[in-house]
Design an enzyme around this catalytic site. Structure first.
Site, mmCIF file in Angstrom:
data_model
loop_
_atom_site.group_PDB
_atom_site.id
_atom_site.type_symbol
_atom_site.label_atom_id
_atom_site.label_comp_id
_atom_site.label_asym_id
_atom_site.label_seq_id
_atom_site.Cartn_x
_atom_site.Cartn_y
_atom_site.Cartn_z
ATOM 1 N N CYS A 97 0.819 -0.964 -0.026
ATOM 2 C CA CYS A 97 0.260 0.040 -0.043
ATOM 3 C C CYS A 97 0.872 1.412 -0.075
ATOM 4 O O CYS A 97 1.410 1.432 -1.320
ATOM 5 C CB CYS A 97 -0.734 -0.059 1.149
ATOM 6 S SG CYS A 97 -2.434 1.111 1.153
ATOM 7 N N HIS A 184 -3.666 -5.513 0.321
ATOM 8 C CA HIS A 184 -3.181 -5.777 1.744
ATOM 9 C C HIS A 184 -3.151 -7.278 1.889
ATOM 10 O O HIS A 184 -4.334 -7.879 2.442
ATOM 11 C CB HIS A 184 -3.868 -5.077 2.888
ATOM 12 C CG HIS A 184 -3.576 -3.659 3.001
ATOM 13 N ND1 HIS A 184 -2.602 -3.326 3.916
ATOM 14 C CD2 HIS A 184 -4.187 -2.462 2.282
ATOM 15 C CE1 HIS A 184 -2.526 -1.919 3.611
ATOM 16 N NE2 HIS A 184 -3.627 -1.446 2.788
ATOM 17 N N GLU A 186 -1.986 -8.977 4.284
ATOM 18 C CA GLU A 186 -2.069 -9.025 5.747
ATOM 19 C C GLU A 186 -3.270 -8.829 6.393
ATOM 20 O O GLU A 186 -3.604 -9.047 7.648
ATOM 21 C CB GLU A 186 -0.862 -8.343 6.614
ATOM 22 C CG GLU A 186 -1.026 -6.819 6.670
ATOM 23 C CD GLU A 186 -1.132 -5.876 5.325
ATOM 24 O OE1 GLU A 186 -1.171 -4.527 5.561
ATOM 25 O OE2 GLU A 186 -1.085 -6.400 4.069
#
Length: 234
Positions: A97, A184, A186
């Site tokens: 990001c 993302h 994660e």
């Protein structure tokens, strides 16, 4: 065992700290869930912490942030200087990001606020080029997104890894030195559901509702996690 340096470029909202702790911690949990053995070093970039020796870690990951690459913040220029030094020394760098945008912006590309507005929820991108070291035949990639800045121009040496109509430069790589994603891997659904409502007024109710509804879709985050591990092990 390889050591991953986590360059944390933001802190979580106060009400999310107890459960999720930090962006770096979210990555340690992510890799642990995938059974990927790594050691970690944490650097609080906003407090002026940067690796003093590039060889402190085998690879580095620059996290997401509420900041933009164009913001006049005192920690961004030193981080860019460090990126240039690390790149010159062929250190492996991962960007997620904001990290994706900053690596592009620092290495000769351009990132800025996009006139396409917010991208939130699960987005699908198509794989355009893949590095020679990547052992995977996925044709498309689905990840959770939360952004309105984008990489508008890639660095001269970069190759576009993934793209969509909304986000042309959704992922890129530079040989065996740089690997970045706008999405993302994660982020969990639970975290995203707690994060995004505070941005509803800025996003707009219709787009917010559409984005939240996509969170029921599966993603390819685990595949990206394995790609990152493969990159770190090179």
């Amino acid at each position: 065992m390889k050591t991953l340096g986590l360059l944390e470029t933001d802190t979580l909202y106060p009400d999310l700290l107890d459960e999720y702790r930090s962006y770096g911690n979210m990555f340690t949990q992510f890799f642990s869930r995938l059974g990927i053995p790594l050691e970690y070093r944490f650097y609080q970039v906003q407090q002026g912490e940067l690796p003093q020796d590039i060889k402190e870690c085998d690879a580095y990951l620059i996290t997401g942030s509420k900041a933009g690459v164009y913001d006049d913040l005192p920690w961004i220029a030193p981080l860019q200087d460090w990126i240039r030094q690390a790149y010159a020394q062929h250190s492996k760098m991962i960007g997620i990001c904001f990290g994706h945008q900053l690596l592009a912006h620092t290495l000769g590309g351009y990132a800025a606020r996009s006139d396409k507005g917010w991208g939130i929820g699960v987005h699908t991108t198509r794989i355009e080029q893949r590095p020679s070291w990547l052992n995977d035949d996925l044709s498309h990639l689905r990840l959770i997104y939360s952004h309105r800045d984008q990489v508008l121009t890639l660095p001269p040496e970069a190759r576009r890894l993934a793209s969509s109509e909304f986000c042309e430069n959704a992922a890129f790589y530079i040989d065996q030195r740089v690997l970045t994603f706008q999405g993302h891997p994660e982020f969990t659904v639970d975290y995203t559901q707690k994060l995004l409502p505070r941005r509803e007024n800025c996003i707009g109710p219709e787009l917010f509702r559409e984005g939240m509804n996509t969170l029921a879709q599966p993603t390819d985050a685990d595949s990206v996690g394995r790609w990152l591990a493969e990159f770190i092990r090179l």
